[in-house]
Design a protein around this motif. Structure first.
Motif, PDB file in Angstrom:
ATOM      1  N   THR A 125      40.926  18.291  11.663  1.00 51.96           N
ATOM      2  CA  THR A 125      39.348  18.249  11.137  1.00 51.96           C
ATOM      3  C   THR A 125      39.740  18.064   9.564  1.00 51.96           C
ATOM      4  N   LEU A 126      40.456  19.065   8.987  1.00 49.43           N
ATOM      5  CA  LEU A 126      40.640  18.931   7.531  1.00 49.43           C
ATOM      6  C   LEU A 126      41.258  17.656   7.023  1.00 49.43           C
ATOM      7  N   ASP A 127      42.157  17.050   7.737  1.00 49.43           N
ATOM      8  CA  ASP A 127      42.924  15.732   7.408  1.00 49.43           C
ATOM      9  C   ASP A 127      41.758  14.483   7.598  1.00 49.43           C
ATOM     10  N   ARG A 128      41.018  14.573   8.674  1.00 51.50           N
ATOM     11  CA  ARG A 128      39.941  13.454   8.809  1.00 51.50           C
ATOM     12  C   ARG A 128      38.626  13.575   8.436  1.00 51.50           C
ATOM     13  N   SER A 129      38.163  14.574   7.725  1.00 56.69           N
ATOM     14  CA  SER A 129      37.029  14.917   7.085  1.00 56.69           C
ATOM     15  C   SER A 129      36.818  15.467   5.663  1.00 56.69           C
ATOM     16  N   SER A 130      35.978  15.379   5.003  1.00 57.50           N
ATOM     17  CA  SER A 130      35.979  15.956   3.522  1.00 57.50           C
ATOM     18  C   SER A 130      35.974  17.595   3.567  1.00 57.50           C
ATOM     19  N   LEU A 131      35.876  18.209   4.615  1.00 55.78           N
ATOM     20  CA  LEU A 131      35.545  19.638   4.425  1.00 55.78           C
ATOM     21  C   LEU A 131      36.853  20.282   3.753  1.00 55.78           C
ATOM     22  N   GLY A 132      37.993  19.756   3.696  1.00 55.04           N
ATOM     23  CA  GLY A 132      39.135  20.553   3.004  1.00 55.04           C
ATOM     24  C   GLY A 132      38.868  20.490   1.397  1.00 55.04           C
ATOM     25  N   ALA A 133      37.865  19.746   0.990  1.00 52.19           N
ATOM     26  CA  ALA A 133      37.623  19.510  -0.538  1.00 52.19           C
ATOM     27  C   ALA A 133      36.509  20.428  -0.790  1.00 52.19           C
ATOM     28  N   LEU A 134      36.006  21.080   0.089  1.00 48.83           N
ATOM     29  CA  LEU A 134      34.691  22.132  -0.293  1.00 48.83           C
ATOM     30  C   LEU A 134      35.327  23.140  -1.408  1.00 48.83           C
ATOM     31  N   GLN A 135      34.456  23.530  -2.049  1.00 45.58           N
ATOM     32  CA  GLN A 135      34.670  24.617  -3.185  1.00 45.58           C
ATOM     33  C   GLN A 135      33.538  25.760  -2.945  1.00 45.58           C
ATOM     34  N   PRO A 136      33.801  26.892  -3.370  1.00 50.36           N
ATOM     35  CA  PRO A 136      32.532  27.882  -3.154  1.00 50.36           C
ATOM     36  C   PRO A 136      31.566  27.498  -3.999  1.00 50.36           C
ATOM     37  N   GLY A 137      30.482  27.431  -3.314  1.00 55.71           N
ATOM     38  CA  GLY A 137      28.853  27.293  -3.948  1.00 55.71           C
ATOM     39  C   GLY A 137      28.529  25.554  -3.416  1.00 55.71           C
ATOM     40  N   SER A 138      29.902  24.925  -2.906  1.00 60.31           N
ATOM     41  CA  SER A 138      29.551  23.392  -2.511  1.00 60.31           C
ATOM     42  C   SER A 138      28.343  23.319  -1.492  1.00 60.31           C
ATOM     43  N   PRO A 139      27.127  22.543  -1.682  1.00 62.45           N
ATOM     44  CA  PRO A 139      26.186  22.382  -0.579  1.00 62.45           C
ATOM     45  C   PRO A 139      26.622  21.685   0.608  1.00 62.45           C
ATOM     46  N   VAL A 140      26.294  22.041   1.751  1.00 60.73           N
ATOM     47  CA  VAL A 140      26.655  21.510   2.854  1.00 60.73           C
ATOM     48  C   VAL A 140      25.370  21.269   3.815  1.00 60.73           C
TER      49      VAL A 140
END
Length: 204
Positions: A66-81
């Motif tokens: 999932t981390l490899d195939r999506s952008s979730l691995g780039a989330l930082q504290p405070g990132s809106p989702v």
């Protein structure tokens, strides 16, 4: 299953990597109102399972794929989702059938601002191009949208003020990445046509 109608904007609190997986904690309110352990919540279009929760947050496990195939691995504290709970069987399907299975990560190429709407153009990988059709459906970061136009290597959608205000797409800038899920019906149609053309569909 989801509909692509975002319920609320949450914010990433912490992404803790643990070898080939990670735990992701997200601050939220609406989607945790009736959440239970094991419930499914789409985070930027990715279906994830709740492993812990409180009245103001929830935590999910994220596998390496999932981390490899999506952008979730780039989330930082405070990132809106973008957040959406799984649709109830007796609920309205206001968007389209969204599985929460990301097909690829694409980039925002252009934004064209109009008086009452914004046209946004994204890259389109060659492998996913057959599944994107004009007036067809896509999910971008979990948001159900109608394709306004499509070319050989890009496509555009039009965002109304509500979508701009209530989802992450309103703040996305040129060059940023979003998760793309194509219409699952298109994938099944291609599969069936392919099997029939090779004679496999009628084999026993």
């Amino acid at each position: 299953m989801f509909t692509g109608i975002i319920e609320e904007l949450g914010h990433a609190q912490e992404l803790v990597r643990q070898g080939d997986s990670a735990t992701l904690s997200i601050a939220a309110q609406a989607v945790v109102a009736d959440v239970q352990h094991g419930a499914s919540i789409a985070v930027n279009g990715v279906c994830l399972t709740v492993v812990d929760h409180s009245p103001t947050s929830f935590t999910v496990d994220v596998m390496a794929e999932t981390l490899d195939r999506s952008s979730l691995g780039a989330l930082q504290p405070g990132s809106p989702v973008n957040l959406e709970r799984a649709v109830r069987a007796d609920g309205r399907l206001d968007g389209h059938i969204v599985q929460g299975h990301v097909d690829g990560v694409i980039q925002l190429l252009r934004r064209a601002e109009h008086e009452h709407w914004t046209e946004v153009t994204f890259s389109l990988p060659e492998a996913l191009a057959p599944y994107v059709a004009e007036k067809g459906s896509v999910a971008l970061d979990g948001v159900s949208l109608t394709v306004a136009s499509v070319g050989s290597d890009e496509f555009s959608v039009c965002l109304i003020p509500t979508t701009l205000a209530l989802t992450t797409l309103g703040a996305r800038q040129i060059g940023e990445s979003v998760n793309l899920e194509v219409d699952v019906l298109a994938k099944y149609v291609e599969r069936m046509v392919g099997l029939r053309s090779t004679g496999q569909a009628d084999s026993k």
